[in-house]
Design an enzyme around this catalytic site. Structure first.
Site, short mmCIF file in Angstrom:
data_model
loop_
_atom_site.label_atom_id
_atom_site.label_comp_id
_atom_site.label_asym_id
_atom_site.label_seq_id
_atom_site.Cartn_x
_atom_site.Cartn_y
_atom_site.Cartn_z
CE LYS A 168 -1.50 -15.22 43.36
NZ LYS A 168 -1.21 -14.34 44.32
CG LEU A 172 2.97 -7.91 48.40
CD1 LEU A 172 2.98 -6.86 48.27
CD2 LEU A 172 4.53 -8.91 48.91
CB SER A 221 -1.10 -2.73 38.44
OG SER A 221 -0.59 -4.45 38.04
CD GLU A 242 -13.40 -3.63 38.47
OE1 GLU A 242 -13.00 -2.35 38.36
OE2 GLU A 242 -14.69 -3.39 38.37
CB CYS A 276 -7.70 1.64 41.93
SG CYS A 276 -9.57 1.49 43.35
CD GLU A 375 -2.58 2.74 40.16
OE1 GLU A 375 -1.72 2.28 39.42
OE2 GLU A 375 -3.69 3.18 40.16
P1 NAD Z 1 -0.61 -7.27 40.72
O1 NAD Z 1 -1.57 -6.84 39.15
O2 NAD Z 1 0.74 -6.20 40.98
O3 NAD Z 1 -1.55 -7.81 41.05
C1 NAD Z 1 -2.48 -8.08 41.26
C2 NAD Z 1 -2.61 -9.78 41.41
O4 NAD Z 1 -2.29 -10.24 40.68
C3 NAD Z 1 -2.28 -10.41 42.66
O5 NAD Z 1 -2.68 -11.86 43.10
C4 NAD Z 1 -0.72 -11.44 41.80
O6 NAD Z 1 -0.17 -12.37 42.77
C5 NAD Z 1 -1.28 -11.25 40.56
N1 NAD Z 1 -0.27 -11.52 39.35
C6 NAD Z 1 0.93 -10.92 38.93
N2 NAD Z 1 1.13 -11.96 38.20
C7 NAD Z 1 0.24 -12.61 37.35
C8 NAD Z 1 -0.32 -13.55 36.34
N3 NAD Z 1 0.81 -13.16 35.78
N4 NAD Z 1 -0.93 -14.21 36.09
C9 NAD Z 1 -1.69 -14.36 37.60
N5 NAD Z 1 -2.12 -13.05 38.24
C10 NAD Z 1 -1.24 -12.17 38.61
O7 NAD Z 1 -1.47 -5.71 41.65
P2 NAD Z 1 -1.41 -5.54 43.12
O8 NAD Z 1 0.52 -4.56 43.39
O9 NAD Z 1 -1.70 -6.28 44.49
O10 NAD Z 1 -1.90 -4.36 43.37
C11 NAD Z 1 -2.15 -2.86 42.85
C12 NAD Z 1 -3.12 -2.71 41.63
O11 NAD Z 1 -4.47 -3.24 41.49
C13 NAD Z 1 -2.75 -0.87 41.54
O12 NAD Z 1 -2.12 -0.25 39.72
C14 NAD Z 1 -3.99 -0.69 41.93
O13 NAD Z 1 -4.86 0.53 41.11
C15 NAD Z 1 -4.93 -1.72 41.35
N6 NAD Z 1 -6.00 -1.56 41.50
C16 NAD Z 1 -7.49 -1.22 41.50
C17 NAD Z 1 -8.29 -1.38 41.84
C18 NAD Z 1 -9.93 -1.63 41.16
O14 NAD Z 1 -11.48 -1.79 41.57
N7 NAD Z 1 -9.43 -0.72 39.57
C19 NAD Z 1 -9.17 -1.69 43.08
C20 NAD Z 1 -7.54 -2.24 43.83
C21 NAD Z 1 -6.64 -2.14 43.45
#
Ligand code: NAD
Length: 482
Positions: A168, A172, A221, A242, A276, A375
């Site tokens: 999935k 965006l 997130s 993660e 991240c 963050e």
């Molecule tokens: P997000 O949590 O908004 O979305 C991540 C994914 O989850 C997307 O595909 C989104 O569609 C999906 N999602 C959203 N709601 C969901 C639900 N209810 N059920 C299942 N899936 C759902 O994060 P983002 O804005 O895409 O990415 C930025 C965040 O990712 C930042 O907080 C960043 O720190 C984190 N990040 C962490 C790492 C790491 O390795 N620790 C790496 C990259 C990004």
């Protein structure tokens, strides 16, 4: 979407636009998937698992090397597409793609070396061994900031271990994932790889709650990770999370100033700070603080903002306006509490389109400010002086996250204290934000559960079984009657 080896619209009747963050133009659309599509993908992946798990490891290795080779053949197109939908400058996406290609090669090899271990028997006549087995269908939920890298870190080890996947991507940035699968996965049996597109609550959640998906590998997130953990807990699913970060960098008094200045700028501003492991808090020894902050502001002020497709661009746009607004709010709140923005922090007036924000250097900050606690995920470098190394370590650890942490120093005593006392999954000394396949990547504290990369990164996708086999047979003297 890509379900059971075919590209299709599934049950979706609507599409979601994909926007170029540098121009705000719609570049394409992707289907807005539904629960029915998630279920169809899981069913296809479940069927495919029955035979994929039996494929000999050397054949799976060859199939994954072929994925890597096919991605390499489309390297430049994929790099361009990543820049179009995510915004990073071309050199950063070039690097992302190299990592993706090499990740498939790395796990192709790692998975054929061993599948468990033999251990000394617990009873005479027994043969005891540990078997690592694939789980089944792995749900891979991926964010937008490194759409293919963070996909590869899940997909390659999960497939190499004998699982099948339902991916999935972020709503965006779905195009690069679809393109990668189209370019590189057509030789895999139908159902081994599936992609469902759309919004998290609509198509991601049915994947998380589906009883036939025993593993969820999620990067995103903290809030969404916590929500997924709550949904998955009653089913005792294996969770690999993660999550966010607020990485510190400590600059010791012995640090080379030019290295510290350009190292901080790189660590904080790569991908417009949307990493991240971006450095989001910088602690500088008070003796060098005035000079370092001045030189850093000067250096950052000269970085070139622009469309990532153009040459001579250092920093691209942020992904969307709402992410930019969040950064601006943190900045203005900090300013109202006494922080001073030395450079940047504003929308460049000459750039009328695109979600650009000039990179900022901020002093006068402290831990009462959201800018130093939450963050930020944007192009901001808050810097704060410290008196001694005890204070620097205490400040570095004063955070709910524990993803990465960096130090600039050649003083071995300080280095040792730093990697022993700072609670973070990755420690970088003098070279922040580098990666290495052979070692694990992941977070402590609220930054998540589990690790990607290295042996640890494939062990996440094996379930473990201990077999006690009495080869001799016979009645035992420790059975009834006592
Ligand atoms: P997000 O949590 O908004 O979305 C991540 C994914 O989850 C997307 O595909 C989104 O569609 C999906 N999602 C959203 N709601 C969901 C639900 N209810 N059920 C299942 N899936 C759902 O994060 P983002 O804005 O895409 O990415 C930025 C965040 O990712 C930042 O907080 C960043 O720190 C984190 N990040 C962490 C790492 C790491 O390795 N620790 C790496 C990259 C990004």
């Amino acid at each position: 979407m890509y379900i059971n080896g075919k590209f299709a619209s599934g049950s979706a009747s609507e599409k979601t636009p994909v926007i170029n963050p540098a121009t705000e133009e719609v570049i394409d659309e992707a289907w807005r998937g539904t629960e029915r599509d998630a279920f169809a993908a899981v069913e296809a992946a479940g069927r495919a698992f029955q035979s994929w798990k039996l494929v000999p490891a050397y054949e799976r290795a060859a199939a994954l090397h072929e994925v890597a080779t096919k991605i390499r053949a489309q390297h430049d197109d994929l790099v361009r597409l990543l820049t179009l939908e995510e915004g990073k400058p071309i050199p950063e996406n070039d690097e992302e793609l190299w990592w993706v290609e090499d990740t498939f090669d790395y796990y192709a090899e790692l998975a054929r070396h061993e599948r468990g271990r033999v251990i000394p028997p617990g009873e005479p006549g027994q043969f005891n061994f540990v078997l690592k087995e694939p789980y089944g269908v792995v749900g891979c939920i991926v964010p937008w900031n490194y759409p293919l890298l963070l996909l590869a870190w899940k997909m390659a080890p999960a497939l190499a271990a004998g699982n099948t996947v339902v991916i999935k991507p972020s709503e965006l940035t779905p195009l690069s994932t679809l393109k990668l699968v189209e370019a590189a996965c057509d030789h895999l049996p139908p159902g081994v790889v599936n992609v469902i597109t759309g919004y998290g609550p609509e198509v991601g959640e049915p994947l998380v709650t589906h009883p036939e998906v025993p593993v969820i590998a999620f990067t995103g997130s903290l809030g969404v990770g916590q929500h997924i953990a709550r949904l998955a807990a009653p089913m005792m699913k294996k969770l690999h999370l993660e999550l966010g970060g607020k990485d510190p960098m400590v600059i010791a008094p012995d640090a080379e100033l030019d290295m510290a200045v350009s190292g901080v700028a790189y660590a904080a501003l790569i991908n417009a700070g949307q990493v991240c492991t971006s450095t989001e808090r910088v602690y500088v020894h008070e003796r060098i603080f005035p000079q370092l902050s001045e030189e850093l502001a000067d250096f950052v002020g000269k970085l070139r903002l622009g469309n990532g497709l153009d040459e001579n661009v250092d920093i691209g746009p942020m992904i969307r306006d709402e992410f930019r607004v969040k950064v601006e709010e943190q900045l203005s709140e900090a300013a109202s509490q006494g922080a001073k923005v030395l450079v940047g922090g504003q929308r460049p007036p000459q750039m009328l389109r695109g979600f650009f924000l000039a990179p900022a250097v901020v002093t006068g900050v402290d831990h009462s400010m959201r800018l130093m606690r939450e963050e930020t995920f944007g192009p901001v470098i808050p810097i704060m002086p410290y008196k001694d190394f005890d204070e620097a370590i205490a400040l570095a650890n004063d955070c709910q996250y524990g993803l990465g942490a960096s130090l600039m120093s050649h003083d071995a005593k300080l280095v040792k204290r730093f990697f022993e006392e700072v609670k973070a999954g990755t420690i970088w000394i003098n070279d922040p934000l580098t990666d290495n396949f052979a070692g694990p990547f992941g977070g402590m504290k609220m930054s998540g559960l589990g690790r990607e990369l290295g042996q640890e990164g494939i062990d996440e996708f094996y379930d473990v079984k201990h077999v006690h086999w009495d080869i001799e047979g016979g009645v035992k003297d420790y059975w009834y009657p006592y």
